[in-house]
Write an enzyme that holds these catalytic residues in place. Structure first.
Site, PDB file in Angstrom:
ATOM      1  N   ASP A 209     -19.008 -24.692   2.659  1.00  0.00           N
ATOM      2  CA  ASP A 209     -18.234 -23.855   3.591  1.00  0.00           C
ATOM      3  C   ASP A 209     -18.507 -22.381   3.305  1.00  0.00           C
ATOM      4  OD1 ASP A 209     -15.956 -22.698   1.676  1.00  0.00           O
ATOM      5  OD2 ASP A 209     -16.398 -24.739   1.100  1.00  0.00           O
ATOM      6  N   ASP A 211     -16.030 -20.207   2.868  1.00  0.00           N
ATOM      7  CA  ASP A 211     -14.743 -19.715   2.377  1.00  0.00           C
ATOM      8  C   ASP A 211     -13.966 -19.116   3.563  1.00  0.00           C
ATOM      9  OD1 ASP A 211     -13.066 -19.628   0.101  1.00  0.00           O
ATOM     10  OD2 ASP A 211     -13.364 -17.483  -0.041  1.00  0.00           O
TER      11      ASP A 211
HETATM   12  N1  LIG Z   1     -14.260 -22.004  -0.555  1.00  0.00           N
HETATM   13  C1  LIG Z   1     -14.049 -22.620  -1.712  1.00  0.00           C
HETATM   14  N2  LIG Z   1     -13.283 -22.025  -2.663  1.00  0.00           N
HETATM   15  C2  LIG Z   1     -13.075 -22.647  -3.845  1.00  0.00           C
HETATM   16  N3  LIG Z   1     -13.563 -23.853  -4.159  1.00  0.00           N
HETATM   17  C3  LIG Z   1     -14.306 -24.480  -3.232  1.00  0.00           C
HETATM   18  N4  LIG Z   1     -14.925 -25.669  -3.256  1.00  0.00           N
HETATM   19  C4  LIG Z   1     -15.560 -25.836  -2.091  1.00  0.00           C
HETATM   20  N5  LIG Z   1     -15.356 -24.760  -1.283  1.00  0.00           N
HETATM   21  C5  LIG Z   1     -14.579 -23.908  -1.983  1.00  0.00           C
END
Ligand SMILES: Nc1ncnc2[nH]cnc12
Ligand SMILES: CSC[C@H]1O[C@H](OP(=O)(O)O)[C@H](O)[C@@H]1O
Length: 289
Positions: A209, A211
């Site tokens: 992703d 974030d």
């Molecule tokens: N955006 C994110 N922030 C923290 N841990 C994660 N693990 C997978 N995506 C994450």
């Protein structure tokens, strides 16, 4: 020189390794408490592989609840020579797109609720964390991930947040301003403890992703992470198989195998025998005799 015994810590979405031959789950007791789960021990080619699901089977433990000390001690006690961490990570950079793999060479620790060291009162030690990732193991991991068909980014900085909540938008922008590339919740203190246990450590991040910093992109949630992980699970398993098959029969010593040589500071007559006893697996090499 001896052979390799590769410890693999599987993160979100990776709770077992089917390709392991002669596999069996083994319970390991540690002086630091219970590891996240039993260890799945088996073989791929000539390499012994010991797998530990970081959150336990069924993903029972949150990142803050994981007993990182017990996990690393258990892997060391079971005979691991090196540790490969597989982890779902968020991307803080445009070019690190979901679906890619990334193998960072620097780590930043922003956790505060976890036991970050095996050492302490009665046996103080300071290991170097200047280069937290083992370049040799990271190199094998990059090649193995490419061999498994993944697009792989080499190097970069990973930041570990405490969680379990994902970051605020302001935090996400802050970490970008610190030149962080990847974000997760579990690499620390895992990597610090591996270094204290003289175990070379490398992390394969599976980017899931963006974030929450990216304009026009939905903020991260568990469903989006697990959707990408489901698409990547086959490549992750193939990567583990490739790395095991690529390791040379003989394992040359690494400087990390001797990380404690210049780290202990407590005078022998000031050491706490109870703590020294707890350190039997982690630091027995330098404390015995
Ligand atoms: N955006 C994110 N922030 C923290 N841990 C994660 N693990 C997978 N995506 C994450
Ligand atoms: C399921 S989203 C957040 C969760 O995923 C990552 O786990 P792991 O590093 O064990 O793969 C992240 O660190 C969080 O624990």
């Amino acid at each position: 020189m001896g052979g390799w015994t590769l410890g693999v810590i599987g993160g979100s979405g990776l709770y077992a390794i089917d390709a392991l031959e002669d596999q069996q789950w083994i319970e390991v007791e540690t002086p630091w408490g219970k590891p996240s789960d039993a260890l799945l021990k088996g073989r791929i080619g000539d390499v012994t592989l010991i797998f530990l699901p970081r959150h336990g089977r069924g993903h029972r433990l949150s990142p803050s609840e994981i007993n990182y000390r017990a996990n690393i001690d258990a892997l060391k006690r079971a005979g691991c020579t090196d540790i490969l961490s597989v982890s779902a990570v968020g991307s803080l950079r445009e070019h690190l797109a979901p679906g890619m793999f990334a193998v960072p060479d620097q780590l930043i620790d922003r956790t505060w609720l976890r036991q970050p060291s095996f050492f302490g009162s009665g046996m103080v030690a300071h290991v170097s964390m200047a280069d937290p990732v083992c370049p040799r193991l990271a190199g094998f991991a990059v090649a193995a991930a490419r061999g498994a068909g993944a697009v792989v980014a080499e190097g970069g900085t990973h930041i570990t947040i405490e969680g379990p909540q994902f970051s605020t938008r302001a935090e996400s922008h802050l970490y970008r301003s610190w030149n962080c590339d990847l974000i997760g919740m579990t690499a620390m203190p895992e990597a610090k403890l591996a270094r204290e246990a003289e175990l070379p450590y490398a992390l394969v991040g599976m980017v899931t992703d963006y974030d929450c910093w990216r304009e026009g992109e939905d903020h991260v949630d568990v469903a989006s992470v697990m959707k990408v992980m489901a698409g990547n699970a086959r490549a992750a398993r193939a990567m583990v198989r490739e790395i095991a098959l690529a390791l040379p029969t003989e394992r040359e010593a690494s400087p990390i195998d001797a990380a404690l040589d210049f780290a202990l500071i407590t005078a022998p007559d000031a050491r706490d025998p109870a703590l020294v006893a707890r350190l039997d697996a982690v630091a027995g090499r330098v404390l015995r005799g």
